[in-house]
Scaffold this active site. Structure first.
Site, PDB file in Angstrom:
ATOM      1  N   MET A 158      -9.318   7.730  -1.281  1.00 42.34           N
ATOM      2  CA  MET A 158     -10.315   8.313  -0.139  1.00 42.34           C
ATOM      3  C   MET A 158     -11.130   9.422  -0.523  1.00 42.34           C
ATOM      4  O   MET A 158     -10.341  10.328  -1.138  1.00 42.34           O
ATOM      5  CB  MET A 158      -9.524   8.103   1.050  1.00 42.34           C
ATOM      6  N   MET A 180     -11.826  -5.820   5.295  1.00 40.67           N
ATOM      7  CA  MET A 180     -10.988  -4.849   5.960  1.00 40.67           C
ATOM      8  C   MET A 180     -10.646  -5.337   7.638  1.00 40.67           C
ATOM      9  O   MET A 180     -11.693  -5.929   8.224  1.00 40.67           O
ATOM     10  CB  MET A 180     -11.818  -3.441   6.271  1.00 40.67           C
ATOM     11  N   MET A 223     -12.411   3.622  -1.584  1.00 41.44           N
ATOM     12  CA  MET A 223     -12.930   4.086  -0.250  1.00 41.44           C
ATOM     13  C   MET A 223     -13.842   5.384  -0.584  1.00 41.44           C
ATOM     14  O   MET A 223     -13.622   6.511   0.002  1.00 41.44           O
ATOM     15  CB  MET A 223     -12.113   4.518   0.914  1.00 41.44           C
ATOM     16  N   SER A 244       0.601  -1.226  -0.241  1.00 39.04           N
ATOM     17  CA  SER A 244      -0.021   0.008   0.021  1.00 39.04           C
ATOM     18  C   SER A 244       0.882   1.165  -0.087  1.00 39.04           C
ATOM     19  O   SER A 244       1.414   1.538   0.757  1.00 39.04           O
ATOM     20  CB  SER A 244      -1.139  -0.114   1.215  1.00 39.04           C
ATOM     21  N   HIS A 257      -8.144   0.217  -4.221  1.00 39.41           N
ATOM     22  CA  HIS A 257      -9.228   0.114  -3.335  1.00 39.41           C
ATOM     23  C   HIS A 257      -9.990   1.382  -3.032  1.00 39.41           C
ATOM     24  O   HIS A 257      -9.284   2.548  -2.761  1.00 39.41           O
ATOM     25  CB  HIS A 257      -8.586  -0.049  -2.098  1.00 39.41           C
ATOM     26  N   ASP A 265      -6.755  -6.309   4.577  1.00 41.00           N
ATOM     27  CA  ASP A 265      -6.198  -4.976   4.634  1.00 41.00           C
ATOM     28  C   ASP A 265      -6.315  -4.247   6.049  1.00 41.00           C
ATOM     29  O   ASP A 265      -7.560  -4.128   6.358  1.00 41.00           O
ATOM     30  CB  ASP A 265      -6.896  -4.145   3.406  1.00 41.00           C
ATOM     31  N   HIS A 296      -0.933  -1.774  -4.065  1.00 39.61           N
ATOM     32  CA  HIS A 296      -2.511  -1.398  -3.355  1.00 39.61           C
ATOM     33  C   HIS A 296      -2.355   0.286  -3.421  1.00 39.61           C
ATOM     34  O   HIS A 296      -1.730   0.948  -2.699  1.00 39.61           O
ATOM     35  CB  HIS A 296      -2.491  -1.946  -2.097  1.00 39.61           C
ATOM     36  N   ASP A 322      -4.975   3.245  -2.422  1.00 39.63           N
ATOM     37  CA  ASP A 322      -6.045   3.463  -1.677  1.00 39.63           C
ATOM     38  C   ASP A 322      -6.566   4.987  -1.928  1.00 39.63           C
ATOM     39  O   ASP A 322      -5.826   6.001  -1.837  1.00 39.63           O
ATOM     40  CB  ASP A 322      -5.388   3.687  -0.069  1.00 39.63           C
TER      41      ASP A 322
HETATM   42  C1  DX5 Z   1      -6.826   1.800   5.282  1.00 37.83           C
HETATM   43  C2  DX5 Z   1      -6.276   1.286   3.962  1.00 37.83           C
HETATM   44  C3  DX5 Z   1      -5.039   0.365   4.007  1.00 37.83           C
HETATM   45  C4  DX5 Z   1      -3.936   0.946   4.620  1.00 37.83           C
HETATM   46  C5  DX5 Z   1      -3.364  -0.161   5.272  1.00 37.83           C
HETATM   47  O1  DX5 Z   1      -7.870   2.560   5.098  1.00 37.83           O
HETATM   48  O2  DX5 Z   1      -7.298   0.731   3.136  1.00 37.83           O
HETATM   49  O3  DX5 Z   1      -4.843  -0.072   2.724  1.00 37.83           O
HETATM   50  O4  DX5 Z   1      -2.919   1.764   3.861  1.00 37.83           O
HETATM   51  O5  DX5 Z   1      -2.148   0.426   6.111  1.00 37.83           O
HETATM   52  P1  DX5 Z   1      -1.413  -0.617   7.134  1.00 37.83           P
HETATM   53  O6  DX5 Z   1      -0.890  -1.582   6.466  1.00 37.83           O
HETATM   54  O7  DX5 Z   1      -0.304   0.638   7.468  1.00 37.83           O
HETATM   55  O8  DX5 Z   1      -2.459  -0.857   8.143  1.00 37.83           O
HETATM   56 ZN    ZN Z   2      -6.786  -0.491   1.149  1.00 32.79          ZN
END
Ligand code: DX5
Ligand code: ZN
Length: 218
Positions: free
Chosen positions: A36, A136, A67, A7, A65, A174, A32, A34
C-alpha cells in the site's frame, strides 16, 4: 484448482519469518503480500525489502497485490525481489494493457484487481491477457473488514464470462473471507481465496485446515 493465499498483513511482524513457516507447514501454498502506497489507499504497509527478505527462506508462491498508483513504476523491481504474481488495480493504471505486458515481460504472472464499485466491463479488452482477476470484497486499505455481500453476484458473473471465453483464468477474492463467508465465495466461483485475519487470529494451522476442508467440497 483452489488455493488459499494467506495475507501477511494480519501477521505479527515481530515474528514474520516463523509465522510464514507455520503457514507453509500447514499446507498453504500461496502467500498474499499487500503493498500500500498511502495514495491509492489511505494506509502504507510494506514493500520491496520485506519481500526480498522473506523470499530467501520461503518457497511459497508470492502473490503480490499492489495497491499503488501508477504501479508500472515498480513492476520490474517487485519481480526481481521475488514476486511470482503481480496484481495491479485497473483504477490505478493509465495504460493497463501495457502494464500487463510489462508484468509478463518481467517474468511474473499478471493479475488485475477491481474495487467493489468498479464494473467488470473494465476487463472487456484485457481479460484474454491476464492470469488472474482479483475481486475486492472490501474497500482496499485495511485488513479485518466486513465482506460486502453485493460483491457476490459479481464473482458469479465473472466466472460466467471466463467460462464463455474458454481460457483458464483464476478468480481471487480479497477481503472479509472467513468461516462465515467462505462457502458463499466458493459457490459463486472464486478459486483463489485471500485470508488475513481468518488465518492469523487464533491457531494458524487449524484455521488453514478449515479453508482446505471447504475447498475439498468443490
Ligand atoms: C485489504 C487487503 C487484503 C487484506 C485482507 O486492502 O488487500 O488482502 O489483507 O484481510 P482480511 O482477510 O482480514 O479481510
Ligand atoms: Zn490484498
Amino acid at each position: 484448482m483452489h488455493q488459499l493465499s494467506t495475507s501477511i498483513l494480519a501477521a505479527d511482524f515481530n515474528k514474520l519469518g516463523e509465522q510464514i513457516e507455520e503457514v507453509e507447514k500447514a499446507g498453504c501454498q500461496w502467500l498474499h503480500i499487500d503493498v500500500m502506497d498511502g495514495m491509492f489507499v489511505p494506509s502504507i504497509s510494506m514493500g520491496m525489502p520485506v519481500i526480498a527478505s522473506i523470499r530467501k527462506k520461503s518457497n511459497l508462491f508470492f502473490d503480490v497485490h499492489l495497491m499503488v498508483e501508477k504501479p508500472e513504476r515498480y513492476v520490474e523491481e517487485f519481480a526481481r525481489c521475488g514476486a511470482d504474481m503481480i496484481t495491479v488495480h485497473v483504477e490505478a493504471c493509465n495504460h493497463l494493457d501495457r502494464t500487463i505486458e510489462l508484468i509478463h515481460d518481467s517474468g511474473a504472472k499478471a493479475g488485475v484487481a477491481l474495487n467493489p464499485a468498479t464494473s467488470l466491463t473494465t476487463l472487456d479488452h484485457v481479460l484474454d491477457k491476464v492470469d488472474m482477476v482479483l475481486l475486492m470484497t472490501v474497500n482496499p486499505g485495511f485488513g479485518g473488514q466486513k465482506y460486502i455481500a453485493s460483491c457476490t453476484p459479481k464473482i458469479r458473473e465473472l466466472r460466467k464470462r471466463i467460462k464463455d471465453l474458454g481460457r483458464e483464468i483464476d478468480i481471487e477474492v480479497d477481503g472479509g473471507v472467513n468461516d462465515a463467508t467462505i462457502e458463499t465465495v466458493l459457490e459463486a466461483g472464486a478459486n483463489i481465496i485471500v485470508a488475513g485475519s481468518a488465518v492469523f487470529k487464533g491457531d494458524i494451522a487449524k484455521n488453514i485446515h478449515m479453508f482446505q476442508e471447504q475447498f475439498s467440497k468443490y
